[in-house]
Design an enzyme around this catalytic site. Structure first.
Site, PDB file in Angstrom:
ATOM      1  N   ASP A  61       1.009  -0.676  -2.198  1.00 57.32           N
ATOM      2  CA  ASP A  61       1.886  -1.060  -2.518  1.00 57.32           C
ATOM      3  C   ASP A  61       3.046  -1.539  -1.654  1.00 57.32           C
ATOM      4  O   ASP A  61       4.134  -2.502  -1.197  1.00 57.32           O
ATOM      5  CB  ASP A  61       1.793  -1.573  -3.758  1.00 57.32           C
ATOM      6  CG  ASP A  61       2.548  -3.269  -4.437  1.00 57.32           C
ATOM      7  OD1 ASP A  61       2.295  -4.531  -4.041  1.00 57.32           O
ATOM      8  OD2 ASP A  61       3.788  -3.511  -5.679  1.00 57.32           O
ATOM      9  N   GLU A 133      -4.836  -1.935  -0.466  1.00 56.29           N
ATOM     10  CA  GLU A 133      -3.488  -1.051  -0.725  1.00 56.29           C
ATOM     11  C   GLU A 133      -3.313   0.589  -1.162  1.00 56.29           C
ATOM     12  O   GLU A 133      -3.021   0.597  -0.125  1.00 56.29           O
ATOM     13  CB  GLU A 133      -2.997  -1.333  -1.841  1.00 56.29           C
ATOM     14  CG  GLU A 133      -2.986  -3.024  -1.921  1.00 56.29           C
ATOM     15  CD  GLU A 133      -1.441  -4.360  -3.508  1.00 56.29           C
ATOM     16  OE1 GLU A 133      -0.945  -4.629  -3.393  1.00 56.29           O
ATOM     17  OE2 GLU A 133      -2.795  -3.226  -3.944  1.00 56.29           O
TER      18      GLU A 133
END
Length: 245
Positions: A61, A133
């Protein structure tokens, strides 16, 4: 008795080769790639050490925010911080990452527990976006920033050919928040108003409200997308209202 990450790499050798071909990156440490595909539900049921991909998801992320932010900074030097933030949010929010995950058929390579597998977990936006992610985090750990940047550019830059206006409008929640903050110094509230359908095909209905007024509603397979739909409806209504004399 459970299994180990090393054993999973050996058992899934063919699948891991296929995925590396799809993403255009060869891992030096295949355990990192395998770990990025291990959902917590599988880990708790099958792995001896219960390791799963959530820490890689956390790292990925941050890496995505940095790389996409840098790409936008270079690509649109004339834009102010607010618009750059909204474009980045549109590209790396749950919906955007789910689309990128589906482009490489990431769900096919996921390792899920029995419950998640039975409830169509391979196609859930929250699981797909988180796994994407985690994959970015694994590439970053395996090959460094440069490798992660090559991967992100390959799959995200085609979408930067869209107009700035379209990119910004994709993240309707941020746009609505900014509009209301600018005019009234406060933001909207999102309320879950309904859920329906079986567990594997759940639909969520969300309303967006502001100062006791309902501005719009949205229905989707995830709460986040339902909120985006509600925000788009609200923006359309507010633009019409503000344009009237």
């Amino acid at each position: 008795m459970g299994t180990t990450l090393t054993a999973l790499v050996q058992d899934n050798e063919v699948e891991l080769e296929q995925l590396q071909d799809r993403i255009g990156y060869r891992f030096r440490d295949l355990q990192l790639l395998q770990l990025s595909l291990v959902h917590s539900s599988f880990a708790f049921e099958r792995l001896d050490d219960s390791r799963h991909n959530e820490t890689l998801e956390f790292l990925g992320d941050a890496v995505l925010d940095l790389i996409v932010g840098f790409i936008l900074f270079v690509r649109f030097p004339e834009l102010r911080e607010g618009k750059l933030t909204r474009i980045r949010s549109a590209l790396v929010n749950e919906g955007g990452l789910t689309e990128r995950a589906r482009e490489i058929d990431l769900g096919s390579y996921l390792l899920l527990g029995k419950g998640e597998s039975a409830s169509s977990g391979r196609d859930k936006p929250s699981i797909l976006s988180g796994t994407y992610e985690a994959l970015v985090g694994a590439i970053f750990l395996d090959g460094g920033y440069d490798a992660a940047q090559v991967f992100v550019r390959r799959f995200f830059e085609p979408y930067l050919n869209d107009s700035q206006e379209r990119l910004v409008s994709i993240d309707a929640k941020s746009e609505l928040q900014e509009l209301l903050q600018e005019r009234y110094s406060t933001g909207p509230e999102y309320v879950l108003v309904g859920e329906e359908g079986p567990a594997h095909a759940r639909l969520f209905s969300v309303a967006v409200r502001f100062q006791d007024e309902e501005l719009g509603t949205g229905t989707a397979s995830s709460k986040k997308e339902a909120e985006q739909q509600a925000a788009r409806t609200a923006l359309k209504q507010l633009r019409q209202r503000f344009s009237q004399p």
